[in-house]
Design a protein around this motif. Structure first.
Motif, short mmCIF file in Angstrom:
data_model
loop_
_atom_site.label_atom_id
_atom_site.label_comp_id
_atom_site.label_asym_id
_atom_site.label_seq_id
_atom_site.Cartn_x
_atom_site.Cartn_y
_atom_site.Cartn_z
N ARG A 243 0.83 -1.20 0.00
CA ARG A 243 0.00 0.00 0.00
C ARG A 243 0.86 1.25 0.00
NH1 ARG A 243 -3.31 2.80 4.54
NH2 ARG A 243 -2.00 1.59 5.94
N ILE A 244 0.60 2.17 -0.95
CA ILE A 244 1.29 3.46 -0.95
C ILE A 244 0.26 4.56 -1.25
CG2 ILE A 244 3.46 2.44 -1.73
CD1 ILE A 244 2.98 3.84 -4.43
N SER A 245 0.57 5.78 -0.83
CA SER A 245 -0.31 6.90 -1.09
C SER A 245 -0.07 7.46 -2.48
CB SER A 245 -0.09 7.99 -0.05
OG SER A 245 1.16 8.63 -0.27
N LEU A 246 -1.01 8.29 -2.95
CA LEU A 246 -0.81 8.94 -4.24
C LEU A 246 0.37 9.89 -4.21
CD1 LEU A 246 -4.42 9.71 -5.54
CD2 LEU A 246 -3.05 7.62 -5.73
N LEU A 247 0.60 10.54 -3.07
CA LEU A 247 1.77 11.42 -2.96
C LEU A 247 3.06 10.61 -3.05
CD1 LEU A 247 0.63 13.92 -0.19
CD2 LEU A 247 0.57 14.21 -2.68
N GLU A 248 3.08 9.42 -2.46
CA GLU A 248 4.26 8.55 -2.55
C GLU A 248 4.44 8.05 -3.99
OE1 GLU A 248 4.56 6.53 1.87
OE2 GLU A 248 2.96 5.87 0.51
N LEU A 249 3.33 7.78 -4.66
CA LEU A 249 3.39 7.37 -6.07
C LEU A 249 4.01 8.49 -6.91
CD1 LEU A 249 2.52 5.41 -8.41
CD2 LEU A 249 0.39 6.71 -8.48
N ILE A 250 3.60 9.72 -6.68
CA ILE A 250 4.15 10.86 -7.42
C ILE A 250 5.64 11.00 -7.13
CG2 ILE A 250 4.09 13.37 -7.61
CD1 ILE A 250 1.03 13.15 -7.09
N ALA A 251 6.02 10.84 -5.86
CA ALA A 251 7.44 10.94 -5.51
C ALA A 251 8.26 9.88 -6.23
CB ALA A 251 7.62 10.83 -4.00
N GLU A 252 7.73 8.68 -6.36
CA GLU A 252 8.45 7.62 -7.07
C GLU A 252 8.53 7.93 -8.55
OE1 GLU A 252 10.91 4.94 -7.16
OE2 GLU A 252 9.80 4.77 -5.28
N LEU A 253 7.46 8.48 -9.10
CA LEU A 253 7.49 8.87 -10.51
C LEU A 253 8.52 9.97 -10.73
CD1 LEU A 253 6.36 8.61 -13.37
CD2 LEU A 253 4.49 10.14 -12.69
N GLU A 254 8.65 10.89 -9.79
CA GLU A 254 9.68 11.93 -9.90
C GLU A 254 11.08 11.31 -9.91
OE1 GLU A 254 7.65 15.86 -7.80
OE2 GLU A 254 8.63 14.36 -6.53
N ARG A 255 11.29 10.28 -9.11
CA ARG A 255 12.61 9.62 -9.10
C ARG A 255 12.87 8.91 -10.42
NH1 ARG A 255 11.37 9.25 -3.46
NH2 ARG A 255 10.08 7.39 -3.70
N VAL A 256 11.84 8.30 -10.99
CA VAL A 256 12.00 7.63 -12.28
C VAL A 256 12.35 8.64 -13.37
CG1 VAL A 256 10.75 6.38 -14.11
CG2 VAL A 256 10.52 5.66 -11.72
N LEU A 257 11.70 9.79 -13.35
CA LEU A 257 11.92 10.80 -14.39
C LEU A 257 13.09 11.71 -14.09
CD1 LEU A 257 8.20 11.81 -15.07
CD2 LEU A 257 9.66 10.38 -16.51
N GLY A 258 13.52 11.75 -12.83
CA GLY A 258 14.64 12.58 -12.46
C GLY A 258 14.33 14.06 -12.39
N ARG A 259 13.09 14.42 -12.10
CA ARG A 259 12.73 15.83 -12.00
C ARG A 259 11.47 15.98 -11.15
NH1 ARG A 259 8.61 16.44 -15.94
NH2 ARG A 259 8.71 14.87 -17.60
N ARG A 260 11.26 17.20 -10.67
CA ARG A 260 10.08 17.52 -9.88
C ARG A 260 8.86 17.65 -10.79
NH1 ARG A 260 9.75 17.21 -4.47
NH2 ARG A 260 8.49 19.11 -4.37
N LEU A 261 7.69 17.33 -10.25
CA LEU A 261 6.45 17.42 -11.01
C LEU A 261 5.49 18.37 -10.32
CD1 LEU A 261 5.97 13.60 -11.71
CD2 LEU A 261 6.86 15.32 -13.30
N GLU A 262 4.77 19.13 -11.12
CA GLU A 262 3.77 20.04 -10.57
C GLU A 262 2.49 19.25 -10.25
OE1 GLU A 262 1.22 24.04 -11.82
OE2 GLU A 262 2.73 23.22 -13.20
N VAL A 263 1.93 19.51 -9.09
CA VAL A 263 0.73 18.80 -8.64
C VAL A 263 -0.35 19.82 -8.32
CG1 VAL A 263 -0.25 17.26 -6.90
CG2 VAL A 263 2.10 16.91 -7.71
#
Length: 314
Positions: A243-263
């Motif tokens: 189980r992970i939160s949507l915010l944790e999902l976004i943080a992982e996606l940021e690590r995959v892409l190597g940049r910050r994302l606007e939410v």
């Protein structure tokens, strides 16, 4: 061995068809799909036969199922918001559609039926992790229709001696999942927005949790079920309790892409479940060593596929 996959041109269905066509023991794969949400592109270059039509049409099912060793019923109209907008359409596709498939399986004496329900059936039940014996408290028409799906399968197993294997899927994601419509699931929506440079739209504060399951895990379990003829008189969670939160999902996606994302945050959606997590004890009893992917692996594969297919701009 002939295998029939309803919803075979859809997201999970096309991934399963791809896996099945690689198996020497499988001599024929038939995909049934009305292409209302599935896509022909998902089956390009695969040695599978497509029967185009609705599972509500007995003639379509008869054409597909004659001589089948197993049927995997994935044909459905997904999305909680879609079901709230049009509950009758969801009921016809999911509940009545399942009944039509069950009757066709019985009519053709198909030895095994594997089918998909949803973790949404747990609904407002607050207990975590979700164990299959928990009382379902569905809070959307979609969840009700999937509860009917699994209940019909269990009833047919009891009344007619059919071998069935009803799974409850938990937030499945991965390649071939559509991102370009109003009812798209959260992972393809986030990945598409991130790759196109758009803000990620979050309904609520983002602390709601999900048990995200990579599609490769789902297809590998179903393939094993077919090859070993696994059946169960009870429904089985198909997820791994991660189980992970949507915010944790976004943080992982940021690590995959190597940049910050606007939410950007908006109001919560009607019918959404606050938290979801599977108890996978029953799954591991039936499948002792299922293939499990980390959220990082799954996101990397999803990003790579969406980028390579040119579905989004970097």
């Amino acid at each position: 061995m002939k295998i029939v996959v309803t919803g075979g041109a859809g997201f999970i269905g096309s991934n399963l068809v791809r896996a099945l066509t690689d198996l020497p023991r499988v001599t024929e794969v038939v995909a049934v799909d009305d292409l209302s949400t599935g896509a022909l592109d998902n089956l390009l270059d695969l040695p599978a036969r497509l029967v185009t039509g609705t599972i509500l049409d007995p003639a379509v099912l008869d054409e597909a199922m004659s001589g089948a060793a197993s049927v995997v019923h994935l044909g459905a109209l997904g999305s909680v918001p879609r079901s709230i907008d049009d509950p009758l359409r969801s009921h016809h596709a999911n509940a009545t559609g399942t009944l039509m498939v069950l009757e066709a399986v019985r009519r053709h004496r198909v030895p095994q039926l594997v089918l998909a329900s949803s973790s949404s059936v747990y609904g407002a039940n607050p207990v975590l992790p979700r164990q299959e014996a928990l009382r379902p408290i569905p809070v959307s028409p979609y969840a009700v229709s999937k509860l009917a799906t699994e209940a019909y399968a269990v009833a047919y197993a009891s009344c007619y001696g059919m071998d069935v294997l009803p799974f409850r899927f938990f937030n499945v994601y991965g390649p071939r999942q559509a991102s370009n419509h109003a009812y798209a699931a959260v992972v393809p929506r986030f990945v598409s927005a991130a790759l196109e440079g758009r803000p990620l739209q979050v309904h609520g504060d983002g602390t709601q949790t999900r048990d995200f399951t990579y599609v490769g895990s789902v297809t590998s379990v179903i393939v094993e079920a077919i090859l070993r003829r696994v059946s169960s008189p009870d429904v089985v969670n198909l997820a791994f309790g991660a189980r992970i939160s949507l915010l944790e999902l976004i943080a992982e996606l940021e690590r995959v892409l190597g940049r910050r994302l606007e939410v950007v945050h908006g109001p919560p959606r009607a019918g959404d479940v606050r938290d979801s997590q599977a108890d996978c004890s029953r799954l591991r009893e039936l499948f002792p060593a299922p293939r499990r992917y980390s959220i990082r692996e799954g996101l990397e594969a999803t990003v790579a596929w969406m980028s390579q297919r040119g579905l989004v701009r970097r």
